[in-house]
Design a protein around this motif. Structure first.
Motif, PDB file in Angstrom:
ATOM      1  N   ILE A   1       0.819  -1.216   0.000  1.00  0.00           N
ATOM      2  CA  ILE A   1       0.000   0.000   0.000  1.00  0.00           C
ATOM      3  C   ILE A   1       0.846   1.257   0.000  1.00  0.00           C
ATOM      4  O   ILE A   1       0.334   2.358  -0.274  1.00  0.00           O
ATOM      5  CB  ILE A   1      -0.971   0.034   1.210  1.00  0.00           C
ATOM      6  N   GLN A   2       2.153   1.139   0.296  1.00  0.00           N
ATOM      7  CA  GLN A   2       2.984   2.332   0.393  1.00  0.00           C
ATOM      8  C   GLN A   2       3.058   3.138  -0.903  1.00  0.00           C
ATOM      9  O   GLN A   2       2.995   4.372  -0.859  1.00  0.00           O
ATOM     10  CB  GLN A   2       4.388   1.946   0.873  1.00  0.00           C
ATOM     11  N   PRO A   3       3.204   2.524  -2.079  1.00  0.00           N
ATOM     12  CA  PRO A   3       3.210   3.320  -3.313  1.00  0.00           C
ATOM     13  C   PRO A   3       1.916   4.115  -3.513  1.00  0.00           C
ATOM     14  O   PRO A   3       1.942   5.228  -4.037  1.00  0.00           O
ATOM     15  CB  PRO A   3       3.390   2.269  -4.414  1.00  0.00           C
ATOM     16  N   ILE A   4       0.783   3.542  -3.092  1.00  0.00           N
ATOM     17  CA  ILE A   4      -0.484   4.279  -3.185  1.00  0.00           C
ATOM     18  C   ILE A   4      -0.436   5.516  -2.295  1.00  0.00           C
ATOM     19  O   ILE A   4      -0.813   6.618  -2.716  1.00  0.00           O
ATOM     20  CB  ILE A   4      -1.669   3.385  -2.766  1.00  0.00           C
ATOM     21  N   LEU A   5       0.045   5.342  -1.068  1.00  0.00           N
ATOM     22  CA  LEU A   5       0.102   6.456  -0.132  1.00  0.00           C
ATOM     23  C   LEU A   5       1.074   7.524  -0.607  1.00  0.00           C
ATOM     24  O   LEU A   5       0.810   8.730  -0.487  1.00  0.00           O
ATOM     25  CB  LEU A   5       0.506   5.955   1.261  1.00  0.00           C
ATOM     26  N   VAL A   6       2.222   7.099  -1.140  1.00  0.00           N
ATOM     27  CA  VAL A   6       3.211   8.062  -1.631  1.00  0.00           C
ATOM     28  C   VAL A   6       2.614   8.904  -2.754  1.00  0.00           C
ATOM     29  O   VAL A   6       2.699  10.138  -2.752  1.00  0.00           O
ATOM     30  CB  VAL A   6       4.482   7.345  -2.124  1.00  0.00           C
ATOM     31  N   ALA A   7       1.977   8.238  -3.734  1.00  0.00           N
ATOM     32  CA  ALA A   7       1.370   8.962  -4.856  1.00  0.00           C
ATOM     33  C   ALA A   7       0.237   9.868  -4.370  1.00  0.00           C
ATOM     34  O   ALA A   7       0.066  10.988  -4.868  1.00  0.00           O
ATOM     35  CB  ALA A   7       0.849   7.969  -5.892  1.00  0.00           C
ATOM     36  N   TYR A   8      -0.518   9.397  -3.404  1.00  0.00           N
ATOM     37  CA  TYR A   8      -1.634  10.164  -2.849  1.00  0.00           C
ATOM     38  C   TYR A   8      -1.131  11.409  -2.121  1.00  0.00           C
ATOM     39  O   TYR A   8      -1.622  12.527  -2.338  1.00  0.00           O
ATOM     40  CB  TYR A   8      -2.424   9.267  -1.899  1.00  0.00           C
ATOM     41  N   LEU A   9      -0.124  11.254  -1.267  1.00  0.00           N
ATOM     42  CA  LEU A   9       0.405  12.371  -0.485  1.00  0.00           C
ATOM     43  C   LEU A   9       1.134  13.375  -1.370  1.00  0.00           C
ATOM     44  O   LEU A   9       1.095  14.586  -1.106  1.00  0.00           O
ATOM     45  CB  LEU A   9       1.339  11.849   0.606  1.00  0.00           C
ATOM     46  N   GLN A  10       1.793  12.908  -2.412  1.00  0.00           N
ATOM     47  CA  GLN A  10       2.515  13.816  -3.313  1.00  0.00           C
ATOM     48  C   GLN A  10       1.572  14.778  -4.017  1.00  0.00           C
ATOM     49  O   GLN A  10       1.989  15.859  -4.443  1.00  0.00           O
ATOM     50  CB  GLN A  10       3.300  13.013  -4.346  1.00  0.00           C
ATOM     51  N   GLN A  11       0.311  14.397  -4.132  1.00  0.00           N
ATOM     52  CA  GLN A  11      -0.668  15.273  -4.785  1.00  0.00           C
ATOM     53  C   GLN A  11      -1.479  16.081  -3.773  1.00  0.00           C
ATOM     54  O   GLN A  11      -2.516  16.645  -4.122  1.00  0.00           O
ATOM     55  CB  GLN A  11      -1.598  14.435  -5.656  1.00  0.00           C
ATOM     56  N   GLY A  12      -1.001  16.104  -2.531  1.00  0.00           N
ATOM     57  CA  GLY A  12      -1.655  16.924  -1.524  1.00  0.00           C
ATOM     58  C   GLY A  12      -2.737  16.233  -0.738  1.00  0.00           C
ATOM     59  O   GLY A  12      -3.465  16.884   0.028  1.00  0.00           O
ATOM     60  N   GLY A  13      -2.889  14.921  -0.896  1.00  0.00           N
ATOM     61  CA  GLY A  13      -3.895  14.197  -0.132  1.00  0.00           C
ATOM     62  C   GLY A  13      -3.550  14.135   1.344  1.00  0.00           C
ATOM     63  O   GLY A  13      -2.372  14.221   1.721  1.00  0.00           O
TER      64      GLY A  13
END
Length: 346
Positions: free
Chosen positions: A23-35
């Motif tokens: 799940i870490q790649p999902i979280l990284v991509a999500y947080l990088q876009q301001g999530g």
């Protein structure tokens, strides 16, 4: 987000899992876009701690719910591609460790892909891979186990992007993909430029399989030991390799010296000094990396010269043509003709 029949399917089969680190790649991509984590945790029906420190394995149902929730909160249907590009060897658990070990044994990308397929079931039960060859090309086919699920597009695009990104990590080179295929239909929000940027290849939809096609020669590329040295052990020679690696990853955005220096945690002056000690400069390394990747794409991809020039950060094809002629002595078109003919005669 997940209907009852789909939820029951994964719940009734306890072997349907993914490793928690997935799940870490999902979280990284999500947080990088301001999530933000808290809204995502609420939408996915988990708590913040579950995401920060997930269990060793999680149910496919929970993985799908998290992926869909992140995409919907961001209103980003391309989150699958971005998650795949955020994946690292550490996200592949046992597989990642095995692939890391391969890099110390002078093996090839072909060895790594076969290792990946052998150990894939230890990492997830989202699907299975196989390789087909023919006509001098290799097609890696990924069969999704949940192709009709609402999350299928996100998952399939994430897996395909992740395989490409993993191959690039292992070889230290951009992988010149010839074609990417997906079972799902062309999305209503499809934009060719975004998919081309994400996969650096032509994408086809409504196909019989999810797959990546590349030239068989690429399988013979050696794996590169790119273990990151500590600050204390860092030398000017290692810095040259670090600069080349980071430049290669950011060519599309025409990386500048200040950007690369910041990534390496150095001042511009310090980085320039270390490169000078090695008899080179940032501009020379940028040109070397661009030329090397340009030759790979011209020989092994199906992209047009214009598309290749754009992926390498050139605003105009004419600028790329001049750059390539200066570096290789031939125009991109002539170099491609000579080298593709040479490869075909071997």
């Amino acid at each position: 987000m997940i209907n009852k029949s789909e939820a029951n399917t994964s719940r009734n089969h306890p072997l349907n899992f993914v490793v928690g680190a997935y799940i870490q790649p999902i979280l990284v991509a999500y947080l990088q876009q301001g999530g933000r984590l808290s809204p995502l945790a609420d939408a996915a029906a988990v708590n913040d701690l579950w995401m920060i420190n997930p269990p060793e394995t999680i149910a496919v149902e929970d993985y799908f719910r998290l992926f869909l929730s992140a995409s919907e909160l961001l209103k980003d249907p391309l989150l699958g591609i971005k998650a795949g590009q955020s994946a690292g060897l550490e996200n592949f658990d046992v597989l990642g460790e095995a692939l890391t070990n391969l890099r110390t044994k002078s093996l090839t990308l072909g060895h790594a892909l076969h290792q990946m397929m052998t150990l894939e079931r230890l990492v997830h039960r989202l699907g299975t891979s196989r390789i087909e060859s023919g006509g001098g090309n290799i097609r890696l086919i990924w069969r999704a186990h949940f192709q009709q699920h609402k999350a299928a597009r996100l998952v399939c695009e994430s897996v395909i992007a992740g395989i490409i990104h993993l191959a690039e990590q292992l070889t230290g080179r951009l992988i010149p993909v010839m074609e990417v295929c997906f079972v799902h239909a062309r999305p209503a929000d499809y934009h060719e430029a975004e998919y081309q940027q994400g996969f650096r290849a032509q994408c086809r939809f409504s196909q019989s399989h999810n797959s990546i096609m590349f030239a068989a020669d690429v399988l013979a590329w050696p794996l590169k030991n790119i273990a990151r040295p500590s600050v204390a052990d860092s030398t000017a020679g290692q810095v040259v390799e670090q600069v080349k690696n980071h430049v290669g990853k950011n060519l599309l955005n025409s990386p500048k010296l200040p950007q690369i220096a910041a990534i390496l945690g150095q001042s511009e002056r310090s980085l320039q000094r270390q490169l000078k000690q090695q008899g080179t400069s940032y501009q020379q390394l940028l040109a070397d990396v661009r030329l090397h990747h340009a030759q790979d794409y011209l020989q092994y991809s199906n992209l047009s010269i214009l598309q290749i020039s754009q992926l390498l950060g050139f605003r105009e094809q004419s600028s790329f043509n001049h750059f390539f002629l200066r570096g290789s002595g031939l125009s991109p078109k002539k170099w491609q003709e000579v080298n593709r003919a040479g490869a075909g005669s071997n």
